[in-house]
Every structure is written in C-alpha cells, then in structure tokens.
Design a protein around this motif. Sequence first.
Motif, PDB file in Angstrom:
ATOM      1  N   THR A   1       8.913   8.600   8.132  1.00 59.08           N
ATOM      2  CA  THR A   1       9.482   9.725   8.880  1.00 59.08           C
ATOM      3  C   THR A   1       9.017  11.076   8.341  1.00 59.08           C
ATOM      4  N   GLU A   2       8.398  11.083   7.167  1.00 61.19           N
ATOM      5  CA  GLU A   2       7.851  12.345   6.635  1.00 61.19           C
ATOM      6  C   GLU A   2       6.634  12.816   7.448  1.00 61.19           C
ATOM      7  N   LEU A   3       6.204  12.013   8.414  1.00 59.95           N
ATOM      8  CA  LEU A   3       5.095  12.408   9.287  1.00 59.95           C
ATOM      9  C   LEU A   3       5.511  13.422  10.357  1.00 59.95           C
ATOM     10  N   LEU A   4       6.783  13.743  10.444  1.00 56.28           N
ATOM     11  CA  LEU A   4       7.263  14.637  11.507  1.00 56.28           C
ATOM     12  C   LEU A   4       6.487  15.965  11.584  1.00 56.28           C
ATOM     13  N   PRO A   5       6.292  16.711  10.474  1.00 53.91           N
ATOM     14  CA  PRO A   5       5.565  17.982  10.592  1.00 53.91           C
ATOM     15  C   PRO A   5       4.137  17.789  11.118  1.00 53.91           C
ATOM     16  N   ASN A   6       3.489  16.725  10.675  1.00 59.25           N
ATOM     17  CA  ASN A   6       2.132  16.418  11.137  1.00 59.25           C
ATOM     18  C   ASN A   6       2.121  16.189  12.646  1.00 59.25           C
TER      19      ASN A   6
ATOM     20  N   ALA B   1      -5.112   8.682  14.242  1.00 59.28           N
ATOM     21  CA  ALA B   1      -6.496   8.381  13.833  1.00 59.28           C
ATOM     22  C   ALA B   1      -6.827   8.920  12.442  1.00 59.28           C
ATOM     23  N   ASN B   2      -6.290  10.093  12.102  1.00 54.77           N
ATOM     24  CA  ASN B   2      -6.608  10.713  10.804  1.00 54.77           C
ATOM     25  C   ASN B   2      -5.497  10.549   9.774  1.00 54.77           C
ATOM     26  N   ILE B   3      -4.584   9.642  10.051  1.00 53.03           N
ATOM     27  CA  ILE B   3      -3.476   9.353   9.131  1.00 53.03           C
ATOM     28  C   ILE B   3      -3.746   7.965   8.524  1.00 53.03           C
ATOM     29  N   PRO B   4      -3.474   7.759   7.219  1.00 53.55           N
ATOM     30  CA  PRO B   4      -3.669   6.419   6.651  1.00 53.55           C
ATOM     31  C   PRO B   4      -2.829   5.385   7.411  1.00 53.55           C
TER      32      PRO B   4
ATOM     33  N   ILE C   1      -1.126   8.914  21.386  1.00 56.18           N
ATOM     34  CA  ILE C   1      -0.614   8.403  20.107  1.00 56.18           C
ATOM     35  C   ILE C   1      -1.749   8.015  19.175  1.00 56.18           C
ATOM     36  N   ASP C   2      -2.739   7.264  19.701  1.00 52.78           N
ATOM     37  CA  ASP C   2      -3.820   6.799  18.820  1.00 52.78           C
ATOM     38  C   ASP C   2      -4.695   7.946  18.323  1.00 52.78           C
ATOM     39  N   ALA C   3      -4.820   9.022  19.112  1.00 51.51           N
ATOM     40  CA  ALA C   3      -5.560  10.208  18.649  1.00 51.51           C
ATOM     41  C   ALA C   3      -4.788  10.884  17.520  1.00 51.51           C
ATOM     42  N   TRP C   4      -3.441  10.838  17.602  1.00 54.91           N
ATOM     43  CA  TRP C   4      -2.622  11.432  16.543  1.00 54.91           C
ATOM     44  C   TRP C   4      -2.782  10.670  15.229  1.00 54.91           C
TER      45      TRP C   4
ATOM     46  N   ASN D   1       0.833  -1.193   0.000  1.00 58.86           N
ATOM     47  CA  ASN D   1       0.000   0.000   0.000  1.00 58.86           C
ATOM     48  C   ASN D   1       0.875   1.254   0.000  1.00 58.86           C
ATOM     49  N   VAL D   2       1.022   1.877  -1.165  1.00 61.09           N
ATOM     50  CA  VAL D   2       1.940   3.018  -1.282  1.00 61.09           C
ATOM     51  C   VAL D   2       1.472   4.243  -0.499  1.00 61.09           C
ATOM     52  N   GLY D   3       0.173   4.347  -0.233  1.00 55.86           N
ATOM     53  CA  GLY D   3      -0.348   5.502   0.495  1.00 55.86           C
ATOM     54  C   GLY D   3      -0.308   5.343   2.002  1.00 55.86           C
ATOM     55  N   LEU D   4       0.081   4.163   2.461  1.00 45.87           N
ATOM     56  CA  LEU D   4       0.090   3.883   3.901  1.00 45.87           C
ATOM     57  C   LEU D   4       1.171   4.705   4.601  1.00 45.87           C
ATOM     58  N   MET D   5       0.820   5.270   5.755  1.00 45.97           N
ATOM     59  CA  MET D   5       1.771   6.110   6.487  1.00 45.97           C
ATOM     60  C   MET D   5       2.232   5.489   7.802  1.00 45.97           C
TER      61      MET D   5
END
Length: 197
Positions: free
Chosen positions: A144-149, A166-169, A161-164, A121-125
């Motif tokens: 690791t590109e999730l750092l700014p988010n 939740a809105n990420i693929p 952590i799970d609240a963070w 899954n290429v869109g998976l984060m």
Amino acid sequence: MSISLDDIAGVILAGGMGRRMGGVDKGLRNFKNAPLALHAMMRLNGQVGDICINANRNIGVYEGFGVEVVCDVQPDYAGPLAGMQAALAHTNLPYLVTVPCDVPMFPLNLVEKLSAPFEKNVGLMLTVASTKGRHHPVFCMMRTELLPNMEEFLRKGGRKIDAWYANIPHEAVEFDDEAAFHNVNTLEELKELEQKS
C-alpha cells in the motif's frame, strides 16, 4: 515468514460504466441468483483480512453487502486504476489485493499464491496473476506504500494498470486455470458462463 491475512486488504472493483453491457452497473447483474460483485466478495472472503467495494453508483445497494464502499477520487470513471487508488487511500493495512467484479470464478487460492513471492523478495512491490504468460492486471497484490507512485501516474494522465506497474519491482504469478480468469463483458457472455458452470 508468511504474510498474515490481517495484513491484507481486498477490494472488489465495481466502479466502471459497464459500457459493453449497455451502461448497466455490471457488479449488480445477477449470476446464479446473486449479483456478480457479491460472488467476487464471497470468493475473496477468507482470503483477506478486510474487504471493501469500489463503486461510483448504487452506493446504498453495495453497502447492503455489509462492507465499506469507496468511490473514485478521480472524476469521470477513470478506470480500474482509479478504483485501486481509492482502496489504497482507504486501507491502513500494508497490502492490497484487487479483483474485478465481473470474474465470478477466480481461484480460491488467489491471495495465497499472489502473496508467496513477497515472502522471498523483500524489494518486491507488486505481484500480478498470469496464465500461459498473459498477465491479468486487475488481479494483483501490492504494497500500500505504492499510493503516492500511483497518484503521480494518474495525475500525469496514466490509466493502464500494466503501464503503471511496468517500472515498479513486480513479479508475475502463474495460475493453471485460464477459464477461472474469464471476465464477463456482455449479457450474452453472462448467460454463457451460467450455462457452463
């Protein structure tokens, strides 16, 4: 194509206050004659290309384990998410795997299983370990590109952590052995786990 170990950094999260253990540095509590954080490091060794430890005290002791130590950027022991942020900022590899210091028996195929969904899954984060449908948010693998988010979430006062994520693929990865994810919160639990294992 499978993800190379050389593309995966790992962090052992040992930056907490150990409140339920009387305020001691939990990662340095002995389990089978070695510190808990060292057990975690030895289990993660060979599963990732690079390892660091997130700690906010006893830095010199952790450096004695032979790996880099990264401290929280957030003040006041802001929790495991702050440790993840510090490790994301520290590494230049594309993936980060996070494990807590207080689970000395986590699976030896943790990273192998957490990395597999990224290959399909290429869109998976982010992937997160789960047993019987229950997520273990401190055991996860993320791009690791999730750092700014993550930094924005922390800036707004977010801590869970799970609240963070939740809105990420993301995708939960099921593991069979629930006991392998058992964390140690008190000295009694530590003694109990030593007797069982």
